[in-house]
Design a protein around this motif. Structure first.
Motif, PDB file in Angstrom:
ATOM      1  N   ASN A   1     -51.618  41.710  30.928  1.00 57.90           N
ATOM      2  CA  ASN A   1     -51.892  43.139  30.739  1.00 57.90           C
ATOM      3  C   ASN A   1     -53.175  43.463  31.497  1.00 57.90           C
ATOM      4  OD1 ASN A   1     -53.379  45.430  29.383  1.00 57.90           O
ATOM      5  ND2 ASN A   1     -51.409  45.581  28.307  1.00 57.90           N
ATOM      6  N   TYR A   2     -53.074  44.349  32.472  1.00 61.32           N
ATOM      7  CA  TYR A   2     -54.197  44.574  33.386  1.00 61.32           C
ATOM      8  C   TYR A   2     -55.470  45.010  32.669  1.00 61.32           C
ATOM      9  CZ  TYR A   2     -56.690  46.110  37.578  1.00 61.32           C
ATOM     10  OH  TYR A   2     -57.613  46.266  38.578  1.00 61.32           O
ATOM     11  N   LEU A   3     -55.368  45.963  31.747  1.00 62.16           N
ATOM     12  CA  LEU A   3     -56.572  46.462  31.072  1.00 62.16           C
ATOM     13  C   LEU A   3     -57.195  45.381  30.191  1.00 62.16           C
ATOM     14  CD1 LEU A   3     -55.515  50.111  30.122  1.00 62.16           C
ATOM     15  CD2 LEU A   3     -56.993  49.352  31.992  1.00 62.16           C
ATOM     16  N   GLU A   4     -56.357  44.638  29.491  1.00 57.40           N
ATOM     17  CA  GLU A   4     -56.882  43.549  28.659  1.00 57.40           C
ATOM     18  C   GLU A   4     -57.530  42.480  29.530  1.00 57.40           C
ATOM     19  OE1 GLU A   4     -53.883  41.941  26.149  1.00 57.40           O
ATOM     20  OE2 GLU A   4     -53.652  43.773  24.954  1.00 57.40           O
ATOM     21  N   PHE A   5     -56.911  42.187  30.670  1.00 56.40           N
ATOM     22  CA  PHE A   5     -57.448  41.173  31.581  1.00 56.40           C
ATOM     23  C   PHE A   5     -58.814  41.604  32.121  1.00 56.40           C
ATOM     24  CE2 PHE A   5     -57.721  39.096  35.800  1.00 56.40           C
ATOM     25  CZ  PHE A   5     -57.606  37.769  35.392  1.00 56.40           C
ATOM     26  N   LEU A   6     -58.948  42.862  32.488  1.00 55.35           N
ATOM     27  CA  LEU A   6     -60.240  43.369  32.966  1.00 55.35           C
ATOM     28  C   LEU A   6     -61.301  43.244  31.884  1.00 55.35           C
ATOM     29  CD1 LEU A   6     -59.362  46.633  34.960  1.00 55.35           C
ATOM     30  CD2 LEU A   6     -60.129  44.443  35.885  1.00 55.35           C
ATOM     31  N   ARG A   7     -60.924  43.624  30.671  1.00 57.51           N
ATOM     32  CA  ARG A   7     -61.884  43.610  29.569  1.00 57.51           C
ATOM     33  C   ARG A   7     -62.282  42.192  29.160  1.00 57.51           C
ATOM     34  NH1 ARG A   7     -59.097  45.319  24.380  1.00 57.51           N
ATOM     35  NH2 ARG A   7     -58.493  43.124  24.533  1.00 57.51           N
ATOM     36  N   ASP A   8     -61.293  41.300  29.039  1.00 55.92           N
ATOM     37  CA  ASP A   8     -61.568  39.963  28.485  1.00 55.92           C
ATOM     38  C   ASP A   8     -62.012  38.954  29.539  1.00 55.92           C
ATOM     39  OD1 ASP A   8     -60.753  41.031  26.079  1.00 55.92           O
ATOM     40  OD2 ASP A   8     -58.708  40.232  26.211  1.00 55.92           O
ATOM     41  N   ILE A   9     -61.531  39.113  30.782  1.00 58.31           N
ATOM     42  CA  ILE A   9     -61.818  38.128  31.824  1.00 58.31           C
ATOM     43  C   ILE A   9     -62.723  38.704  32.916  1.00 58.31           C
ATOM     44  CG2 ILE A   9     -60.800  36.589  33.551  1.00 58.31           C
ATOM     45  CD1 ILE A   9     -60.189  35.807  30.630  1.00 58.31           C
TER      46      ILE A   9
ATOM     47  N   ARG B   1     -64.978  40.898  33.007  1.00 56.00           N
ATOM     48  CA  ARG B   1     -66.395  41.133  32.692  1.00 56.00           C
ATOM     49  C   ARG B   1     -67.265  39.904  32.918  1.00 56.00           C
ATOM     50  NH1 ARG B   1     -67.811  39.651  27.304  1.00 56.00           N
ATOM     51  NH2 ARG B   1     -66.061  38.750  26.140  1.00 56.00           N
ATOM     52  N   HIS B   2     -66.646  38.731  33.055  1.00 56.01           N
ATOM     53  CA  HIS B   2     -67.418  37.502  33.250  1.00 56.01           C
ATOM     54  C   HIS B   2     -67.722  37.232  34.725  1.00 56.01           C
ATOM     55  CE1 HIS B   2     -67.113  36.302  29.066  1.00 56.01           C
ATOM     56  NE2 HIS B   2     -65.795  36.462  29.110  1.00 56.01           N
ATOM     57  N   PHE B   3     -67.267  38.093  35.627  1.00 55.20           N
ATOM     58  CA  PHE B   3     -67.442  37.863  37.057  1.00 55.20           C
ATOM     59  C   PHE B   3     -68.438  38.842  37.658  1.00 55.20           C
ATOM     60  CE2 PHE B   3     -63.542  35.751  36.100  1.00 55.20           C
ATOM     61  CZ  PHE B   3     -63.500  34.673  36.974  1.00 55.20           C
ATOM     62  N   SER B   4     -69.386  38.304  38.411  1.00 57.11           N
ATOM     63  CA  SER B   4     -70.366  39.120  39.123  1.00 57.11           C
ATOM     64  C   SER B   4     -69.883  39.354  40.554  1.00 57.11           C
ATOM     65  CB  SER B   4     -71.726  38.407  39.146  1.00 57.11           C
ATOM     66  OG  SER B   4     -72.543  38.937  40.164  1.00 57.11           O
ATOM     67  N   VAL B   5     -69.712  40.615  40.939  1.00 61.07           N
ATOM     68  CA  VAL B   5     -69.289  40.936  42.300  1.00 61.07           C
ATOM     69  C   VAL B   5     -70.326  40.442  43.303  1.00 61.07           C
ATOM     70  CG1 VAL B   5     -68.806  42.818  43.908  1.00 61.07           C
ATOM     71  CG2 VAL B   5     -67.852  42.875  41.604  1.00 61.07           C
ATOM     72  N   ASN B   6     -71.612  40.571  42.939  1.00 64.96           N
ATOM     73  CA  ASN B   6     -72.671  40.092  43.831  1.00 64.96           C
ATOM     74  C   ASN B   6     -72.479  38.608  44.158  1.00 64.96           C
ATOM     75  OD1 ASN B   6     -73.529  42.268  41.988  1.00 64.96           O
ATOM     76  ND2 ASN B   6     -75.384  42.284  43.242  1.00 64.96           N
ATOM     77  N   ARG B   7     -72.159  37.832  43.112  1.00 66.93           N
ATOM     78  CA  ARG B   7     -71.994  36.394  43.302  1.00 66.93           C
ATOM     79  C   ARG B   7     -70.723  36.100  44.115  1.00 66.93           C
ATOM     80  NH1 ARG B   7     -69.960  32.076  40.041  1.00 66.93           N
ATOM     81  NH2 ARG B   7     -71.062  30.131  40.438  1.00 66.93           N
TER      82      ARG B   7
ATOM     83  N   GLY C   1     -66.103  27.093  45.676  1.00 69.81           N
ATOM     84  CA  GLY C   1     -66.471  28.327  44.978  1.00 69.81           C
ATOM     85  C   GLY C   1     -65.456  28.725  43.939  1.00 69.81           C
ATOM     86  N   ASN C   2     -64.167  28.613  44.283  1.00 63.45           N
ATOM     87  CA  ASN C   2     -63.115  28.951  43.326  1.00 63.45           C
ATOM     88  C   ASN C   2     -63.128  28.007  42.123  1.00 63.45           C
ATOM     89  OD1 ASN C   2     -62.124  31.092  44.868  1.00 63.45           O
ATOM     90  ND2 ASN C   2     -60.709  29.796  46.006  1.00 63.45           N
ATOM     91  N   ILE C   3     -63.381  26.731  42.371  1.00 60.84           N
ATOM     92  CA  ILE C   3     -63.430  25.752  41.276  1.00 60.84           C
ATOM     93  C   ILE C   3     -64.603  26.050  40.345  1.00 60.84           C
ATOM     94  CG2 ILE C   3     -63.827  23.310  40.748  1.00 60.84           C
ATOM     95  CD1 ILE C   3     -62.237  22.624  43.303  1.00 60.84           C
ATOM     96  N   ILE C   4     -65.754  26.344  40.912  1.00 56.13           N
ATOM     97  CA  ILE C   4     -66.936  26.677  40.102  1.00 56.13           C
ATOM     98  C   ILE C   4     -66.654  27.901  39.236  1.00 56.13           C
ATOM     99  CG2 ILE C   4     -69.335  27.481  40.200  1.00 56.13           C
ATOM    100  CD1 ILE C   4     -69.028  24.535  40.831  1.00 56.13           C
ATOM    101  N   ASN C   5     -65.964  28.895  39.789  1.00 58.72           N
ATOM    102  CA  ASN C   5     -65.607  30.082  39.011  1.00 58.72           C
ATOM    103  C   ASN C   5     -64.805  29.708  37.767  1.00 58.72           C
ATOM    104  OD1 ASN C   5     -66.769  32.245  40.340  1.00 58.72           O
ATOM    105  ND2 ASN C   5     -65.069  32.500  41.762  1.00 58.72           N
ATOM    106  N   GLY C   6     -63.826  28.817  37.926  1.00 60.44           N
ATOM    107  CA  GLY C   6     -62.998  28.405  36.800  1.00 60.44           C
ATOM    108  C   GLY C   6     -63.779  27.655  35.745  1.00 60.44           C
ATOM    109  N   ILE C   7     -64.715  26.811  36.192  1.00 63.58           N
ATOM    110  CA  ILE C   7     -65.554  26.066  35.249  1.00 63.58           C
ATOM    111  C   ILE C   7     -66.449  27.018  34.465  1.00 63.58           C
ATOM    112  CG2 ILE C   7     -67.480  24.415  35.128  1.00 63.58           C
ATOM    113  CD1 ILE C   7     -66.161  22.952  37.509  1.00 63.58           C
ATOM    114  N   ASP C   8     -67.071  27.967  35.159  1.00 63.96           N
ATOM    115  CA  ASP C   8     -67.949  28.936  34.484  1.00 63.96           C
ATOM    116  C   ASP C   8     -67.170  29.805  33.506  1.00 63.96           C
ATOM    117  OD1 ASP C   8     -70.116  27.990  35.858  1.00 63.96           O
ATOM    118  OD2 ASP C   8     -70.206  29.640  37.302  1.00 63.96           O
ATOM    119  N   LEU C   9     -65.989  30.270  33.922  1.00 64.75           N
ATOM    120  CA  LEU C   9     -65.187  31.123  33.045  1.00 64.75           C
ATOM    121  C   LEU C   9     -64.766  30.375  31.787  1.00 64.75           C
ATOM    122  CD1 LEU C   9     -63.628  33.787  32.583  1.00 64.75           C
ATOM    123  CD2 LEU C   9     -61.687  32.737  33.788  1.00 64.75           C
TER     124      LEU C   9
END
Length: 419
Positions: free
Chosen positions: A137-145, A147-153, A205-213
């Protein structure tokens, strides 16, 4: 101080040259000692077959299972619909569900050669991320997942930064790919207890994202390990050849052509390739790699036989070596050479040698075929081919003809038998 692993798996990774980087070597080593570590590598279904560029991490999964742990081959039924933008200059073409599923079936044939998918305690799993991505569900995914991602990073990752630095477009669709891949690791950890993701160093970079999430959402410690991006000793990207991609499916590249690819390795690569792509003991890899002059051919033939046996079986490797000996040592045609069978209608009133060279896969275009002839690189039945205007007729095909490009690439031209 040099890290000395206690686990069998990390010892293999380090001593055979598979390791580029790891998020936490000591922590991963401890986890490997404490029980079975489910580990995944992801594969987007962009083609009907895997190619030699994938073989390094397939061998990593094979060694993982041989040392007691569980490999997970994650097929990108979901992420293929988006496309990985990593280090690409343009957007990947989007594939439909039917093509994606057909590609996954083709790729699965290769994994079955290297991994045991039985019900054993460390039996491999083949999963498809469409299982959880298709129903998001797109809205739930944006809200729950999201929010943990920084666009700057995300913008700072080299795979994205290099694209933007070249002022090449990066669509919002592609930008989402790294979030989806990170979410894969979280879901695999939740559903299957996956503790480790592996991949090429371009996936760091993609692997680090998964570990952080996963740490943020599930408060769980997981790990990442990358392999080096291989180039041959002459600087070429591993898996590229004059004839195109080195596919792993036998119906897309014959076992003989696959064998020849390894037989044609440069002298300086033999020892390293033996360690990475075979299971020969390290001292034997070193011995063969240290041979010099004409003796290095022993190492190249051993490399070709071992790698071909793993993928296509011992009989195919033996047949390929026998064909090579017949072609190169005895001047024969070799029954196992790639073959172009022409119908009488195709030959018609005559067919040009340039067209045959292209159709046999020895050149990509007519222009390239003519250049090959002009440079004295083409041979017909082992005799120099000098006339680019040569036309062959049905009578010329009473027996098979051998076309050659250089000393190492050959094909048979035959007349198809009527059914």
């Amino acid at each position: 101080m040099t890290f000395q692993p206690k686990s069998d798996f990390l010892n293999v990774m380090i001593t055979r040259g598979f390791l580029a980087d790891c998020t936490d070597l000591e922590g991963l080593d401890e986890a490997l000692l404490n029980g079975i570590v489910p580990t995944y590598i992801g594969y987007d279904a962009t083609a009907a077959s895997l190619h030699v560029g994938h073989l390094l991490n397939i061998m990593m999964l094979r060694w993982l299972q041989k040392t007691g742990h569980r490999p997970i081959t994650l097929m990108g039924g979901g992420t293929t619909k988006v496309g990985d933008p990593s280090f690409r200059s343009d957007e990947r073409p989007l594939l439909g569900p039917e093509q994606i599923n057909a590609n996954i079936a083709g790729m699965g044939q290769v994994f079955a050669r290297y991994l045991d998918y039985s019900d054993a305690g460390n039996g491999a799993l083949m999963l498809n991320n469409a299982e959880w991505l298709d129903s998001l569900n797109y809205l739930e995914f944006l809200r729950d997942i999201g929010r943990h991602f920084s666009v700057n990073r995300m913008l700072s990752f080299e795979s994205v930064k290099s694209r933007l630095d070249r002022e090449q477009s990066l669509s919002f669709l592609e930008f989402n790919y790294m979030i989806l891949q990170a979410y894969d690791f979280l879901e695999l950890n939740r559903r299957y207890g996956c503790q480790l993701q592996m991949g090429g160093s371009d996936q760091w970079g993609n692997i680090i994202n998964g570990i952080d999430l996963t740490r943020r959402v599930a408060d769980t410690t997981i790990y990442g390990l990358t392999s080096p991006l291989l180039t041959t000793s002459d600087g070429k990207k591993m898996g590229k050849s004059a004839g195109g991609a080195i596919w792993l499916n036998g119906d897309m590249l014959s076992p003989y052509e696959f064998w020849q690819f390894w037989r044609n390795s440069t002298d300086a690569d033999v020892g390293r390739f033996l360690k990475l792509y075979t299971e020969l003991p390290l001292d034997e890899c070193d011995r063969l790699g240290a041979l010099e002059g004409s003796e290095i051919n022993e190492g190249k033939i051993r490399l070709a036989n071992e790698v071909t046996t793993l993928l296509h079986g011992a009989a195919a490797a033996a047949a390929a070596e026998a064909t090579a000996r017949e072609v190169f040592e005895k001047g024969g045609t070799g029954d196992d050479l790639p073959t172009l069978a022409l119908s009488a209608d195709e030959v018609g009133d005559g067919i040009s040698i340039v067209q045959l060279i292209v159709r046999a896969g020895l050149a990509k275009t007519g222009k390239e075929a003519k250049r090959l002839i002009a440079d004295n690189g083409a041979r017909l039945d082992d005799a120099p081919l000098t006339d680019a205007g040569l036309v062959l007729h049905l009578s010329d095909l009473d027996s098979p003809l051998k076309l050659s490009a250089g000393r190492k690439r050959h094909a048979l031209i035959t007349l198809a038998t009527k059914s």
